[in-house]
Every structure is written in structure tokens, then in C-alpha cells.
Design a protein around this motif. Structure first.
Motif, PDB file in Angstrom:
ATOM      1  N   LEU A 265     -22.126 -48.293  35.954  1.00 44.64           N
ATOM      2  CA  LEU A 265     -21.738 -47.640  37.200  1.00 44.64           C
ATOM      3  C   LEU A 265     -22.660 -46.481  37.546  1.00 44.64           C
ATOM      4  CD1 LEU A 265     -17.878 -47.677  36.623  1.00 44.64           C
ATOM      5  CD2 LEU A 265     -19.190 -49.195  38.111  1.00 44.64           C
ATOM      6  N   ALA A 266     -23.174 -45.794  36.508  1.00 43.27           N
ATOM      7  CA  ALA A 266     -24.117 -44.707  36.763  1.00 43.27           C
ATOM      8  C   ALA A 266     -25.434 -45.247  37.299  1.00 43.27           C
ATOM      9  CB  ALA A 266     -24.348 -43.912  35.483  1.00 43.27           C
ATOM     10  N   LYS A 267     -25.848 -46.404  36.778  1.00 42.62           N
ATOM     11  CA  LYS A 267     -27.120 -46.993  37.198  1.00 42.62           C
ATOM     12  C   LYS A 267     -27.015 -47.666  38.551  1.00 42.62           C
ATOM     13  CE  LYS A 267     -30.710 -50.209  35.630  1.00 42.62           C
ATOM     14  NZ  LYS A 267     -31.126 -51.140  34.536  1.00 42.62           N
ATOM     15  N   LEU A 268     -25.860 -48.285  38.837  1.00 41.81           N
ATOM     16  CA  LEU A 268     -25.673 -49.056  40.070  1.00 41.81           C
ATOM     17  C   LEU A 268     -24.421 -48.579  40.800  1.00 41.81           C
ATOM     18  CD1 LEU A 268     -26.500 -52.579  38.602  1.00 41.81           C
ATOM     19  CD2 LEU A 268     -27.960 -51.200  40.091  1.00 41.81           C
ATOM     20  N   PRO A 269     -24.510 -47.447  41.500  1.00 39.55           N
ATOM     21  CA  PRO A 269     -23.331 -46.923  42.193  1.00 39.55           C
ATOM     22  C   PRO A 269     -22.789 -47.861  43.261  1.00 39.55           C
ATOM     23  CG  PRO A 269     -25.326 -45.707  42.800  1.00 39.55           C
ATOM     24  CD  PRO A 269     -25.684 -46.559  41.634  1.00 39.55           C
ATOM     25  N   ALA A 270     -23.579 -48.833  43.713  1.00 42.99           N
ATOM     26  CA  ALA A 270     -23.071 -49.791  44.698  1.00 42.99           C
ATOM     27  C   ALA A 270     -21.928 -50.619  44.120  1.00 42.99           C
ATOM     28  CB  ALA A 270     -24.188 -50.709  45.179  1.00 42.99           C
ATOM     29  N   ILE A 271     -21.961 -50.860  42.804  1.00 40.27           N
ATOM     30  CA  ILE A 271     -20.865 -51.598  42.174  1.00 40.27           C
ATOM     31  C   ILE A 271     -19.608 -50.747  42.163  1.00 40.27           C
ATOM     32  CG2 ILE A 271     -20.063 -52.586  39.985  1.00 40.27           C
ATOM     33  CD1 ILE A 271     -22.944 -53.476  39.480  1.00 40.27           C
ATOM     34  N   ALA A 272     -19.753 -49.464  41.885  1.00 39.63           N
ATOM     35  CA  ALA A 272     -18.607 -48.556  41.947  1.00 39.63           C
ATOM     36  C   ALA A 272     -18.028 -48.520  43.353  1.00 39.63           C
ATOM     37  CB  ALA A 272     -19.010 -47.159  41.493  1.00 39.63           C
ATOM     38  N   ALA A 273     -18.898 -48.516  44.361  1.00 37.34           N
ATOM     39  CA  ALA A 273     -18.429 -48.503  45.751  1.00 37.34           C
ATOM     40  C   ALA A 273     -17.652 -49.775  46.072  1.00 37.34           C
ATOM     41  CB  ALA A 273     -19.617 -48.356  46.695  1.00 37.34           C
ATOM     42  N   ARG A 274     -18.110 -50.903  45.540  1.00 34.49           N
ATOM     43  CA  ARG A 274     -17.403 -52.165  45.766  1.00 34.49           C
ATOM     44  C   ARG A 274     -16.025 -52.133  45.117  1.00 34.49           C
ATOM     45  NH1 ARG A 274     -20.463 -57.425  43.781  1.00 34.49           N
ATOM     46  NH2 ARG A 274     -22.074 -56.352  45.013  1.00 34.49           N
ATOM     47  N   ILE A 275     -15.934 -51.555  43.919  1.00 32.68           N
ATOM     48  CA  ILE A 275     -14.645 -51.452  43.236  1.00 32.68           C
ATOM     49  C   ILE A 275     -13.717 -50.531  44.011  1.00 32.68           C
ATOM     50  CG2 ILE A 275     -13.516 -50.636  41.132  1.00 32.68           C
ATOM     51  CD1 ILE A 275     -16.048 -51.543  39.616  1.00 32.68           C
ATOM     52  N   ARG A 276     -14.253 -49.410  44.505  1.00 33.08           N
ATOM     53  CA  ARG A 276     -13.422 -48.494  45.299  1.00 33.08           C
ATOM     54  C   ARG A 276     -12.893 -49.180  46.547  1.00 33.08           C
ATOM     55  NH1 ARG A 276     -17.535 -44.944  44.125  1.00 33.08           N
ATOM     56  NH2 ARG A 276     -18.396 -44.997  46.228  1.00 33.08           N
ATOM     57  N   SER A 277     -13.707 -50.042  47.150  1.00 36.19           N
ATOM     58  CA  SER A 277     -13.269 -50.760  48.346  1.00 36.19           C
ATOM     59  C   SER A 277     -12.118 -51.709  48.019  1.00 36.19           C
ATOM     60  CB  SER A 277     -14.449 -51.538  48.939  1.00 36.19           C
ATOM     61  OG  SER A 277     -14.047 -52.291  50.057  1.00 36.19           O
TER      62      SER A 277
ATOM     63  N   THR B  93      -6.856 -38.692  28.503  1.00 38.51           N
ATOM     64  CA  THR B  93      -8.117 -39.402  28.664  1.00 38.51           C
ATOM     65  C   THR B  93      -9.197 -38.798  27.763  1.00 38.51           C
ATOM     66  OG1 THR B  93      -8.584 -37.988  30.580  1.00 38.51           O
ATOM     67  CG2 THR B  93      -7.772 -40.209  31.030  1.00 38.51           C
ATOM     68  N   SER B  94      -9.992 -39.681  27.164  1.00 31.59           N
ATOM     69  CA  SER B  94     -11.127 -39.245  26.357  1.00 31.59           C
ATOM     70  C   SER B  94     -12.273 -38.869  27.291  1.00 31.59           C
ATOM     71  CB  SER B  94     -11.572 -40.381  25.431  1.00 31.59           C
ATOM     72  OG  SER B  94     -12.131 -41.436  26.197  1.00 31.59           O
ATOM     73  N   PRO B  95     -13.323 -38.207  26.757  1.00 28.99           N
ATOM     74  CA  PRO B  95     -14.483 -37.926  27.610  1.00 28.99           C
ATOM     75  C   PRO B  95     -15.041 -39.189  28.262  1.00 28.99           C
ATOM     76  CG  PRO B  95     -14.624 -36.633  25.617  1.00 28.99           C
ATOM     77  CD  PRO B  95     -13.444 -37.553  25.439  1.00 28.99           C
ATOM     78  N   ALA B  96     -15.118 -40.292  27.512  1.00 31.88           N
ATOM     79  CA  ALA B  96     -15.661 -41.526  28.080  1.00 31.88           C
ATOM     80  C   ALA B  96     -14.780 -42.058  29.196  1.00 31.88           C
ATOM     81  CB  ALA B  96     -15.815 -42.585  26.986  1.00 31.88           C
ATOM     82  N   GLN B  97     -13.467 -42.007  29.000  1.00 31.05           N
ATOM     83  CA  GLN B  97     -12.558 -42.475  30.048  1.00 31.05           C
ATOM     84  C   GLN B  97     -12.638 -41.589  31.293  1.00 31.05           C
ATOM     85  OE1 GLN B  97      -9.192 -42.303  27.497  1.00 31.05           O
ATOM     86  NE2 GLN B  97      -9.301 -44.467  26.922  1.00 31.05           N
ATOM     87  N   TYR B  98     -12.776 -40.284  31.078  1.00 30.00           N
ATOM     88  CA  TYR B  98     -12.952 -39.385  32.217  1.00 30.00           C
ATOM     89  C   TYR B  98     -14.219 -39.721  32.980  1.00 30.00           C
ATOM     90  CZ  TYR B  98     -14.252 -35.354  34.952  1.00 30.00           C
ATOM     91  OH  TYR B  98     -14.667 -34.561  35.980  1.00 30.00           O
ATOM     92  N   TRP B  99     -15.340 -39.936  32.254  1.00 27.74           N
ATOM     93  CA  TRP B  99     -16.598 -40.227  32.939  1.00 27.74           C
ATOM     94  C   TRP B  99     -16.551 -41.581  33.636  1.00 27.74           C
ATOM     95  CZ3 TRP B  99     -20.076 -37.048  34.541  1.00 27.74           C
ATOM     96  CH2 TRP B  99     -20.214 -35.814  33.912  1.00 27.74           C
ATOM     97  N   LEU B 100     -15.796 -42.534  33.089  1.00 27.12           N
ATOM     98  CA  LEU B 100     -15.612 -43.797  33.781  1.00 27.12           C
ATOM     99  C   LEU B 100     -14.993 -43.562  35.157  1.00 27.12           C
ATOM    100  CD1 LEU B 100     -15.513 -46.998  33.678  1.00 27.12           C
ATOM    101  CD2 LEU B 100     -13.132 -46.684  32.951  1.00 27.12           C
ATOM    102  N   LEU B 101     -13.933 -42.756  35.206  1.00 30.12           N
ATOM    103  CA  LEU B 101     -13.292 -42.447  36.481  1.00 30.12           C
ATOM    104  C   LEU B 101     -14.226 -41.662  37.391  1.00 30.12           C
ATOM    105  CD1 LEU B 101      -9.776 -41.460  35.089  1.00 30.12           C
ATOM    106  CD2 LEU B 101     -10.421 -43.623  36.193  1.00 30.12           C
ATOM    107  N   HIS B 102     -15.013 -40.783  36.794  1.00 29.43           N
ATOM    108  CA  HIS B 102     -15.981 -40.008  37.562  1.00 29.43           C
ATOM    109  C   HIS B 102     -16.981 -40.923  38.270  1.00 29.43           C
ATOM    110  CE1 HIS B 102     -18.856 -36.736  38.422  1.00 29.43           C
ATOM    111  NE2 HIS B 102     -19.777 -37.554  37.963  1.00 29.43           N
ATOM    112  N   TYR B 103     -17.542 -41.852  37.534  1.00 25.21           N
ATOM    113  CA  TYR B 103     -18.528 -42.763  38.134  1.00 25.21           C
ATOM    114  C   TYR B 103     -17.864 -43.713  39.133  1.00 25.21           C
ATOM    115  CZ  TYR B 103     -21.886 -41.204  34.633  1.00 25.21           C
ATOM    116  OH  TYR B 103     -22.734 -40.449  33.867  1.00 25.21           O
ATOM    117  N   LEU B 104     -16.654 -44.150  38.839  1.00 23.08           N
ATOM    118  CA  LEU B 104     -15.948 -45.033  39.776  1.00 23.08           C
ATOM    119  C   LEU B 104     -15.674 -44.332  41.102  1.00 23.08           C
ATOM    120  CD1 LEU B 104     -13.292 -46.892  37.578  1.00 23.08           C
ATOM    121  CD2 LEU B 104     -15.147 -47.953  38.880  1.00 23.08           C
ATOM    122  N   SER B 105     -15.342 -43.044  41.017  1.00 25.44           N
ATOM    123  CA  SER B 105     -14.963 -42.310  42.223  1.00 25.44           C
ATOM    124  C   SER B 105     -16.160 -41.947  43.086  1.00 25.44           C
ATOM    125  CB  SER B 105     -14.206 -41.027  41.839  1.00 25.44           C
ATOM    126  OG  SER B 105     -15.073 -40.112  41.196  1.00 25.44           O
ATOM    127  N   GLY B 106     -17.363 -42.042  42.525  1.00 25.94           N
ATOM    128  CA  GLY B 106     -18.548 -41.710  43.300  1.00 25.94           C
ATOM    129  C   GLY B 106     -18.699 -40.231  43.577  1.00 25.94           C
TER     130      GLY B 106
END
Length: 243
Positions: free
Chosen positions: A205-217, A230-243
Motif C-alpha cells: 500500500l505504501a508503494k502503490l497508493p492507488a490500491i489503497a484508494a481502490r480499497i477505500r472506494s 492495535t500493534s504498530p504494524a496494524q496501525y500503519w496498515l490503517l494509515h496507508y489504507l486511509s491515504g
């Protein structure tokens, strides 16, 4: 709304109803054990879906264990018409959602969609031990005791630290070498461990934010159970998903 939903909704306290009726924007619900946080979450999922029968968006509801996810899913299904929850929600664990993301999109970062998952520690120890033995036979600087670095590797993954970056975060260079060896063997065997699922999803998701945008849609509404855990990794997952 179904009679069951009305019964559950009317049984909520006024402040719980406010949370269930919340529409857009972030909302953090703070309450002690047994106060009905999960009931609020599942009732809100049901409300959003019941009020949008002609729309196609989905709802993402994440928790930490398969047991908790099954209970959440059962509660939501009891409040909706048959099949609605299956069609319009993902109710599961962080690891389950990352598995779905990687099977659909992981090829962009070299993850094969048919990867296996090693959830048992014994399997992971055996994989690392075999990799170390092969490295020793090649004359590389490893020992059988290096299997003991597995806990440290788990900690690095939980903090979204890849093998390439670990050298800047620790004092023992041997651990970095073992981490790289372990990851290379996972990749060679086309398997992933649990922490690797979240780490690789973050990397994608960090490398391809367009995929995160598709998931948000697809999932404009997210419900995170027990967010404080939430662990640090789980937090960062949500961070990248949220854009």
C-alpha cells in the motif's frame, strides 16, 4: 429495518444510539469492559447496510481473533436479511484482510497469490533451521543457535521494519543476516508468516497508493474493534489504507 434491529436499537442507551447513528468522519468509542462496545459496532454496521439497500459499498470490520470475528459476524447477520452480510461486509481479522489484499494485489511486489501461511511456531523454526543448515554448508557465517533470533524477527515485523532497514535499528549485525536469510527462505517456499502478512500489505500500500484508494472506494466505512490494542504494524496498515 427489521423487528430484530428495532429491538436491539431501542435497547441501547442514548449515547450508544448516537454512536450507531454516526455517519461520516472518524469516531472513537471509549467504554469499559462489558459496556456494549461490540454491540454498538455491529448495530452500526447493520444500520448502514439496511439504510442503503440499493448501494454497492461494503463495510470493513476488523478485530484481533477469529473467534471475535465469528461472533461479530453472527451478530450482524442476525440483524440483516439473509445474504446481505456476506455480500457487503468483510468481518474478520487484520491478518485475514491482509491475506485478501495480498492474494488480489500482491503480485505487484513479488508475492504469488497462492502463497501458504505458516501460523505455527514449530513450522517457522523448522524453516529457519533448514535455511541455516543450507547456509552453513555453503560456508556462510551462521550457527544452529541463530534460530533463536526468530522472536527478534517477529518484533521487527511487528514494527514494520524490513530486512533492508533492520541494520539501522539494531546493534547486532548477525540478527540482520538471519532476518534476511529467513525472509529469503519464506519467499523461496512461497509461504508467509502472520506478521509478514501485515508487513507485506503495508509495503504494497505504501508503494502503490492507488490500491489503497481502490480499497477505500469499496469500503468507505471501517469499524475497528478494540482499537487501543492495535500493534504498530496494524496501525500503519490503517494509515496507508486511509491515504
Amino acid at each position: 429495518m427489521s423487528a430484530t434491529f428495532d429491538e436491539v436499537f431501542n435497547g441501547l442507551t442514548p449515547i450508544q444510539r448516537d454512536a450507531v447513528k454516526w455517519d461520516d468522519g472518524p469516531l472513537l468509542v471509549l467504554a469499559g469492559p462489558g459496556a456494549g462496545k461490540t454491540k454498538v459496532l455491529t448495530t452500526r454496521v447493520a444500520r448502514l447496510l439496511e439504510e442503503s439497500p440499493n448501494k454497492r459499498f461494503k463495510i470493513l470490520a476488523l478485530t484481533f481473533t477469529t473467534k471475535a470475528a465469528a461472533e461479530m459476524r453472527e451478530r450482524v447477520e442476525s440483524l440483516l436479511s439473509p445474504g446481505v452480510a456476506d455480500e457487503r461486509t468483510f468481518i474478520g481479522t487484520f491478518h485475514g484482510f491482509c491475506t485478501q489484499i495480498l492474494r488480489q494485489h500482491g503480485s505487484h511486489i513479488g508475492v504469488q497469490p497462492d502463497f501458504g501461511i505458516y501460523g505455527q511456531r514449530a513450522d517457522r523454526e523448522a524453516l529457519l533451521a533448514d535455511a541455516i543448515q543450507d547456509a552453513i554448508k555453503r560456508g556462510e557465517s551462521f550457527s544452529e543457535d541463530d534460530v533463536g533470533w526468530l522472536d527478534a524477527i517477529d518484533e521487527m515485523k511487528a514494527r514494520v521494519i524490513t530486512p533492508e532497514k533492520v541494520g539501522n535499528r539494531i546493534l547486532n549485525p548477525q540478527m540482520a543476516l538471519v532476518y534476511k536469510l529467513y525472509e529469503a527462505e519464506l519467499h523461496a517456499q512461497n509461504v508467509m508468516d502472520y506478521n509478514g502478512l501485515i508487513l507485506e500489505a503495508c509495503r504494497l500500500l505504501a508503494k502503490l497508493p492507488a490500491i489503497a484508494a481502490r480499497i477505500r472506494s469499496s469500503y468507505p466505512y471501517w469499524m475497528i474493534d478494540e482499537f487501543q490494542d492495535t500493534s504498530p504494524a496494524q496501525y500503519w496498515l490503517l494509515h496507508y489504507l486511509s491515504g
